[in-house]
Motif scaffolding. Structure first.
Motif, mmCIF file in Angstrom:
data_model
loop_
_atom_site.group_PDB
_atom_site.id
_atom_site.type_symbol
_atom_site.label_atom_id
_atom_site.label_comp_id
_atom_site.label_asym_id
_atom_site.label_seq_id
_atom_site.Cartn_x
_atom_site.Cartn_y
_atom_site.Cartn_z
ATOM 1 N N GLY A 24 0.783 -1.230 0.000
ATOM 2 C CA GLY A 24 0.000 0.000 0.000
ATOM 3 C C GLY A 24 0.814 1.280 0.000
ATOM 4 N N VAL A 25 2.138 1.183 0.113
ATOM 5 C CA VAL A 25 3.005 2.368 0.176
ATOM 6 C C VAL A 25 3.604 2.620 -1.206
ATOM 7 C CG1 VAL A 25 5.076 3.367 1.227
ATOM 8 C CG2 VAL A 25 3.557 1.909 2.586
ATOM 9 N N TRP A 26 3.455 3.867 -1.690
ATOM 10 C CA TRP A 26 4.048 4.250 -2.970
ATOM 11 C C TRP A 26 5.544 4.464 -2.771
ATOM 12 C CZ3 TRP A 26 1.531 3.980 -7.471
ATOM 13 C CH2 TRP A 26 0.143 4.023 -7.459
ATOM 14 N N LEU A 27 6.362 3.790 -3.578
ATOM 15 C CA LEU A 27 7.812 3.920 -3.520
ATOM 16 C C LEU A 27 8.366 4.177 -4.919
ATOM 17 C CD1 LEU A 27 8.656 0.840 -1.264
ATOM 18 C CD2 LEU A 27 8.572 3.232 -0.563
ATOM 19 N N PRO A 28 9.454 4.945 -5.030
ATOM 20 C CA PRO A 28 10.067 5.141 -6.342
ATOM 21 C C PRO A 28 10.718 3.843 -6.825
ATOM 22 C CG PRO A 28 11.362 6.226 -4.645
ATOM 23 C CD PRO A 28 10.138 5.685 -3.981
ATOM 24 N N VAL A 29 10.545 3.557 -8.104
ATOM 25 C CA VAL A 29 11.113 2.346 -8.689
ATOM 26 C C VAL A 29 12.285 2.681 -9.589
ATOM 27 C CG1 VAL A 29 10.660 0.413 -10.257
ATOM 28 C CG2 VAL A 29 8.952 1.064 -8.563
ATOM 29 N N ALA A 30 12.111 3.660 -10.489
ATOM 30 C CA ALA A 30 13.155 3.981 -11.457
ATOM 31 C C ALA A 30 12.903 5.342 -12.078
ATOM 32 C CB ALA A 30 13.205 2.920 -12.540
ATOM 33 N N ASP A 31 13.977 5.942 -12.590
ATOM 34 C CA ASP A 31 13.910 7.187 -13.349
ATOM 35 C C ASP A 31 14.289 6.895 -14.795
ATOM 36 O OD1 ASP A 31 13.292 8.622 -11.070
ATOM 37 O OD2 ASP A 31 15.327 9.315 -10.733
ATOM 38 N N TYR A 32 13.537 7.479 -15.726
ATOM 39 C CA TYR A 32 13.798 7.312 -17.154
ATOM 40 C C TYR A 32 13.830 8.676 -17.816
ATOM 41 C CZ TYR A 32 12.823 2.399 -16.397
ATOM 42 O OH TYR A 32 12.874 1.115 -15.934
ATOM 43 N N ARG A 33 14.742 8.851 -18.753
ATOM 44 C CA ARG A 33 14.798 10.109 -19.503
ATOM 45 C C ARG A 33 13.657 10.192 -20.507
ATOM 46 N NH1 ARG A 33 20.734 9.225 -19.871
ATOM 47 N NH2 ARG A 33 21.597 10.473 -18.204
ATOM 48 N N ASN A 34 13.283 9.060 -21.063
ATOM 49 C CA ASN A 34 12.280 9.003 -22.105
ATOM 50 C C ASN A 34 10.920 8.648 -21.503
ATOM 51 O OD1 ASN A 34 10.619 7.562 -24.138
ATOM 52 N ND2 ASN A 34 12.334 8.106 -25.480
ATOM 53 N N ARG A 35 9.924 9.495 -21.722
ATOM 54 C CA ARG A 35 8.594 9.257 -21.167
ATOM 55 C C ARG A 35 7.963 7.989 -21.734
ATOM 56 N NH1 ARG A 35 3.106 12.916 -21.359
ATOM 57 N NH2 ARG A 35 1.845 11.354 -20.318
ATOM 58 N N GLY A 36 8.186 7.720 -22.996
ATOM 59 C CA GLY A 36 7.626 6.523 -23.617
ATOM 60 C C GLY A 36 8.133 5.255 -22.947
ATOM 61 N N THR A 37 9.417 5.225 -22.639
ATOM 62 C CA THR A 37 9.989 4.071 -21.937
ATOM 63 C C THR A 37 9.368 3.932 -20.561
ATOM 64 O OG1 THR A 37 12.077 4.346 -23.122
ATOM 65 C CG2 THR A 37 12.129 3.026 -21.105
ATOM 66 N N ALA A 38 9.214 5.050 -19.855
ATOM 67 C CA ALA A 38 8.594 5.019 -18.524
ATOM 68 C C ALA A 38 7.156 4.530 -18.608
ATOM 69 C CB ALA A 38 8.657 6.401 -17.885
ATOM 70 N N ASP A 39 6.412 4.983 -19.611
ATOM 71 C CA ASP A 39 5.021 4.521 -19.807
ATOM 72 C C ASP A 39 4.970 3.005 -20.004
ATOM 73 O OD1 ASP A 39 3.550 6.900 -19.597
ATOM 74 O OD2 ASP A 39 3.836 7.381 -21.713
#
Length: 88
Positions: A24-39
């Motif tokens: 139930g806790v939101w945690l950061p998973v990863a950072d991506y430069r490209n929004r499409g890759t993140a999507d």
């Protein structure tokens, strides 16, 4: 032209284990430069599709939620474990 340094590889297995240990806790998973890759990665997390090399850490499908946050350097994925029971 100056190239940006490559970002470190994301350890999705460790991220999934961390999320499972804090339901139930939101945690950061990863950072991506490209929004499409993140999507695409956020969709793979939600649907339990393989991410990373030979890795399927976000199973079963629907057990994780993922959302995007836009940052100065790109897009960050936050996720949370909601368990195997998915309620509408």
């Amino acid at each position: 032209m100056r190239r940006r340094a490559p970002r470190p590889m994301v350890d999705h297995r460790a991220a999934a284990d961390s999320l499972r240990s804090q339901p139930g806790v939101w945690l950061p998973v990863a950072d991506y430069r490209n929004r499409g890759t993140a999507d695409r990665m956020a969709l793979a997390i939600r649907n339990g599709r393989p991410v990373g090399r030979n890795s399927i850490p976000y199973l079963p499908a629907g057990a994780f939620e993922a959302r995007l946050e836009f940052t100065d350097d790109g897009t960050r994925i936050h996720a949370r474990y909601i368990g195997t029971e998915v309620t509408p």
